[in-house]
Motif scaffolding. Structure first.
Motif, PDB file in Angstrom:
ATOM      1  N   GLY A   1      -9.578   1.335   6.186  1.00  0.00           N
ATOM      2  CA  GLY A   1      -8.339   1.896   5.658  1.00  0.00           C
ATOM      3  C   GLY A   1      -7.370   0.853   5.148  1.00  0.00           C
ATOM      4  O   GLY A   1      -6.251   1.180   4.738  1.00  0.00           O
ATOM      5  N   THR A   2      -7.764  -0.426   5.148  1.00  0.00           N
ATOM      6  CA  THR A   2      -6.893  -1.502   4.678  1.00  0.00           C
ATOM      7  C   THR A   2      -6.700  -1.410   3.165  1.00  0.00           C
ATOM      8  O   THR A   2      -7.668  -1.292   2.408  1.00  0.00           O
ATOM      9  CB  THR A   2      -7.495  -2.881   5.027  1.00  0.00           C
ATOM     10  OG1 THR A   2      -7.647  -2.976   6.440  1.00  0.00           O
ATOM     11  CG2 THR A   2      -6.599  -4.005   4.534  1.00  0.00           C
TER      12      THR A   2
ATOM     13  N   LEU B   1       2.289  -1.360  14.339  1.00  0.00           N
ATOM     14  CA  LEU B   1       2.483  -2.216  13.165  1.00  0.00           C
ATOM     15  C   LEU B   1       1.817  -1.610  11.929  1.00  0.00           C
ATOM     16  O   LEU B   1       2.355  -1.701  10.817  1.00  0.00           O
ATOM     17  CB  LEU B   1       1.944  -3.621  13.438  1.00  0.00           C
ATOM     18  CG  LEU B   1       2.725  -4.435  14.469  1.00  0.00           C
ATOM     19  CD1 LEU B   1       2.005  -5.740  14.779  1.00  0.00           C
ATOM     20  CD2 LEU B   1       4.146  -4.719  13.988  1.00  0.00           C
ATOM     21  N   ASN B   2       0.653  -0.991  12.120  1.00  0.00           N
ATOM     22  CA  ASN B   2       0.014  -0.291  11.003  1.00  0.00           C
ATOM     23  C   ASN B   2       0.936   0.770  10.431  1.00  0.00           C
ATOM     24  O   ASN B   2       1.031   0.960   9.215  1.00  0.00           O
ATOM     25  CB  ASN B   2      -1.277   0.391  11.467  1.00  0.00           C
ATOM     26  CG  ASN B   2      -2.440  -0.566  11.614  1.00  0.00           C
ATOM     27  OD1 ASN B   2      -2.376  -1.708  11.182  1.00  0.00           O
ATOM     28  ND2 ASN B   2      -3.502  -0.082  12.237  1.00  0.00           N
ATOM     29  N   ASN B   3       1.622   1.467  11.315  1.00  0.00           N
ATOM     30  CA  ASN B   3       2.442   2.605  10.928  1.00  0.00           C
ATOM     31  C   ASN B   3       3.796   2.209  10.365  1.00  0.00           C
ATOM     32  O   ASN B   3       4.451   3.012   9.706  1.00  0.00           O
ATOM     33  CB  ASN B   3       2.629   3.536  12.134  1.00  0.00           C
ATOM     34  CG  ASN B   3       3.417   4.779  11.811  1.00  0.00           C
ATOM     35  OD1 ASN B   3       4.523   4.968  12.285  1.00  0.00           O
ATOM     36  ND2 ASN B   3       2.843   5.633  10.981  1.00  0.00           N
TER      37      ASN B   3
ATOM     38  N   PRO C   1       0.716  -1.427   4.626  1.00  0.00           N
ATOM     39  CA  PRO C   1       0.560  -0.360   3.635  1.00  0.00           C
ATOM     40  C   PRO C   1      -0.581   0.581   4.000  1.00  0.00           C
ATOM     41  O   PRO C   1      -1.578   0.178   4.611  1.00  0.00           O
ATOM     42  CB  PRO C   1       0.256  -1.128   2.347  1.00  0.00           C
ATOM     43  CG  PRO C   1      -0.415  -2.387   2.813  1.00  0.00           C
ATOM     44  CD  PRO C   1       0.254  -2.739   4.116  1.00  0.00           C
ATOM     45  N   THR C   2      -0.427   1.833   3.625  1.00  0.00           N
ATOM     46  CA  THR C   2      -1.470   2.825   3.833  1.00  0.00           C
ATOM     47  C   THR C   2      -1.564   3.724   2.608  1.00  0.00           C
ATOM     48  O   THR C   2      -0.613   3.866   1.839  1.00  0.00           O
ATOM     49  CB  THR C   2      -1.182   3.710   5.064  1.00  0.00           C
ATOM     50  OG1 THR C   2       0.104   4.324   4.911  1.00  0.00           O
ATOM     51  CG2 THR C   2      -1.208   2.895   6.347  1.00  0.00           C
ATOM     52  N   LEU C   3      -2.730   4.327   2.450  1.00  0.00           N
ATOM     53  CA  LEU C   3      -2.965   5.290   1.383  1.00  0.00           C
ATOM     54  C   LEU C   3      -3.356   6.624   2.006  1.00  0.00           C
ATOM     55  O   LEU C   3      -4.231   6.668   2.878  1.00  0.00           O
ATOM     56  CB  LEU C   3      -4.086   4.823   0.450  1.00  0.00           C
ATOM     57  CG  LEU C   3      -4.682   5.885  -0.492  1.00  0.00           C
ATOM     58  CD1 LEU C   3      -3.628   6.432  -1.445  1.00  0.00           C
ATOM     59  CD2 LEU C   3      -5.876   5.323  -1.252  1.00  0.00           C
TER      60      LEU C   3
ATOM     61  N   LEU D   1       4.538   1.725   1.964  1.00  0.00           N
ATOM     62  CA  LEU D   1       4.589   0.288   1.735  1.00  0.00           C
ATOM     63  C   LEU D   1       5.438  -0.391   2.808  1.00  0.00           C
ATOM     64  O   LEU D   1       6.343   0.219   3.373  1.00  0.00           O
ATOM     65  CB  LEU D   1       5.186  -0.007   0.359  1.00  0.00           C
ATOM     66  CG  LEU D   1       4.481   0.646  -0.829  1.00  0.00           C
ATOM     67  CD1 LEU D   1       5.287   0.423  -2.104  1.00  0.00           C
ATOM     68  CD2 LEU D   1       3.063   0.112  -0.982  1.00  0.00           C
ATOM     69  N   PRO D   2       5.182  -1.658   3.104  1.00  0.00           N
ATOM     70  CA  PRO D   2       6.004  -2.375   4.086  1.00  0.00           C
ATOM     71  C   PRO D   2       7.482  -2.360   3.697  1.00  0.00           C
ATOM     72  O   PRO D   2       7.826  -2.296   2.503  1.00  0.00           O
ATOM     73  CB  PRO D   2       5.435  -3.798   4.042  1.00  0.00           C
ATOM     74  CG  PRO D   2       4.033  -3.636   3.585  1.00  0.00           C
ATOM     75  CD  PRO D   2       4.073  -2.486   2.608  1.00  0.00           C
TER      76      PRO D   2
END
Length: 475
Positions: free
Chosen positions: A257-258, A309-311, A315-317, A347-348
């Motif tokens: 998921g990166t 930290l992921n959340n 960044p996530t899609l 986005l961060p």
């Protein structure tokens, strides 16, 4: 120094919520005030205007000397509601406190539990159910009750402007124009209070210390002028869905998921990593389990610090919508002419959203497999926000709130969502202090069926805001 008597604040807050807020807020829930992106004919349909008028009338009936309520309308933009309250004596030099919320709502969506519905306010077990109850129709009421409670308890507050917009769920596209238009009127903003947030439980006050930015795009891949029989065309004509899969593989690692694009990443600040560790240690186990995972589904990773930290800082899609795909029961043996996916990127907080959007657009439109046609629409981007360090007066007020209102230390954490308004204000008022908090909890169901507001917690948040207003005026 915080001097307001919290016992009097609590008594005033509880009475005002019971007598004045809850009846009006329940009526607000019943108004289907969809955000403009979900209602292209919002101006004609009048639901946003009805919500604004409902709250305007409630504010106009408040007995606050010198208070002024206005509906501000710029051509072609959804309206903004302002409630302008002068400072109490002795606090005229403390600048403006800008208190923010929004009146627009997410779509109703299906699947509400029996006896509940998006436009049907229901009070059950200390909760107010209905769309917009927690996100965040209560905010304007809580802000107003907080300043009234300060006055009733003999405290002080600076000049306060409550700003309620009607486009937040659409990404606040009109807000920059309103901030420019109202700049002189707002004056020197020294404190921003945003009540469109929340935390990890209902036991303490939670501060939001960062918000992710966003980028959104609808990507359409077309391979045929008209659909064809799949038995005749497959193997000759490329599948539009497979082309989209290939394009998404350029952007996201399917295994982890990166997000692969450098423009979508930043280095996570050391203080935010420390904050994530402290937050997880205060409530171990809670960050891996607030969501109703189905069956044997597991979180992305086992480490809760990494989950947080992921959340909040990575960044996530998410693919949040699709068209061109018929329902399975109605799907014939057809090679479709095209497929559209709605892509939502978080986005961060400190990422450049325009640079990220440019990189995303390039990845989706360059060297497209088989020369298929790619069209981008619904393009949107907004920067995130990272909070400044707390001033001593604010830190002191939060300690008092923790001890006397909640009985537990306040928590702080980044929020994975986006409030575009905060990034705009952070840039416009770099010297201001920020209190970003709210009554949303991990199970409040914002944006999904069975949205609900924790009424007792919302009242305690109101008490906390009242305390901070007094501290700002006297500190």
């Amino acid at each position: 120094m915080v001097r307001v008597e919290l016992a009097k604040v609590k008594s005033s807050v509880r009475q005002l919520w019971a007598d004045d807020v809850l009846p009006s807020l329940s009526e607000l829930v019943s108004i289907p005030a969809l955000s403009p992106v979900f209602d292209a004919d919002w101006a004609k349909n009048g639901h946003l205007d009805a919500a604004v008028e409902h709250v305007r009338a409630w504010l106009a009936a408040r007995e606050i000397t010198g208070a002024r309520v206005d509906v501000v309308r710029l051509p072609g933009r959804s309206p903004v509601l302002l409630f302008d309250v002068p400072a109490t004596e002795g606090a005229e030099d403390k600048g403006t406190v800008l208190m923010y919320g929004h009146l627009d709502k997410q779509p109703p969506v299906g699947g509400w539990s029996e006896g509940l519905g998006p436009w049907t306010p229901v009070i059950r077990d200390g909760r107010l159910y209905g769309r917009g109850s927690a996100d965040d129709g209560y905010a304007g009421y809580a802000a107003t009750v907080a300043l009234e409670a300060v006055r009733a308890a003999g405290g002080s507050h600076a000049r306060i402007v409550v700003l309620l917009e009607t486009g937040e769920e659409s990404g606040s596209p009109d807000l920059p124009a309103y901030l420019d238009h109202l700049s002189d009127r707002l004056g020197r903003v020294s404190l921003v209070v945003c009540l469109d947030s929340g935390g990890n439980d209902y036991e303490r006050l939670w501060l939001t210390t960062s918000l992710r930015g966003l980028a959104q795009v609808h990507v359409t891949v077309r391979v045929l002028d008209t659909a064809q029989h799949s038995g005749l065309a497959s193997g000759v004509v490329p599948s539009s869905f497979r082309v989209l899969r290939a394009l998404l593989d350029r952007i996201e690692d399917v295994e982890s998921g990166t997000v692969k694009l450098d423009e979508c990443h930043v280095e996570v600040p050391a203080n935010r990593i420390d904050e994530a560790r402290a937050t997880v240690s205060s409530a171990p186990g809670s960050f891996a389990s607030p969501f109703p995972l189905h069956g044997s589904t597991r979180p992305v990773v086992d480490d809760e610090v990494e989950l947080l930290l992921n959340n909040t800082w990575r960044p996530t899609l998410s693919v949040i919508g699709a068209s061109g795909l018929p329902e399975p029961a109605e799907a014939g043996n057809v090679l479709r002419s095209g497929t559209t996916l709605a892509l939502s990127f978080r986005l961060p907080p400190t990422a450049d959203s325009q640079a990220a959007l440019a990189a995303i657009s390039q990845a989706l439109t360059t060297d497209v497999p088989y020369g298929a046609t790619v069209e981008l629409s619904g393009v949107e981007a907004a920067d995130g926000w990272n909070a400044p360090e707390l001033s001593p007066w604010l830190a002191g007020a939060l300690e008092k709130v923790s001890d006397e209102v909640f009985g537990k230390p306040y928590g702080s954490m980044g929020l994975g969502g986006s409030i575009p308004f905060m990034g705009l204000l952070g840039e416009k008022y770099p010297k201001a202090q920020f209190l970003v908090t709210g009554a949303l909890g991990p199970d409040s169901n914002a944006h999904v069926p069975d949205e609900w507001l924790h009424l007792d917690y919302a009242q305690r948040v109101t008490e906390a805001v009242a305390t901070v207003l007094d501290a700002h005026a006297t500190g």
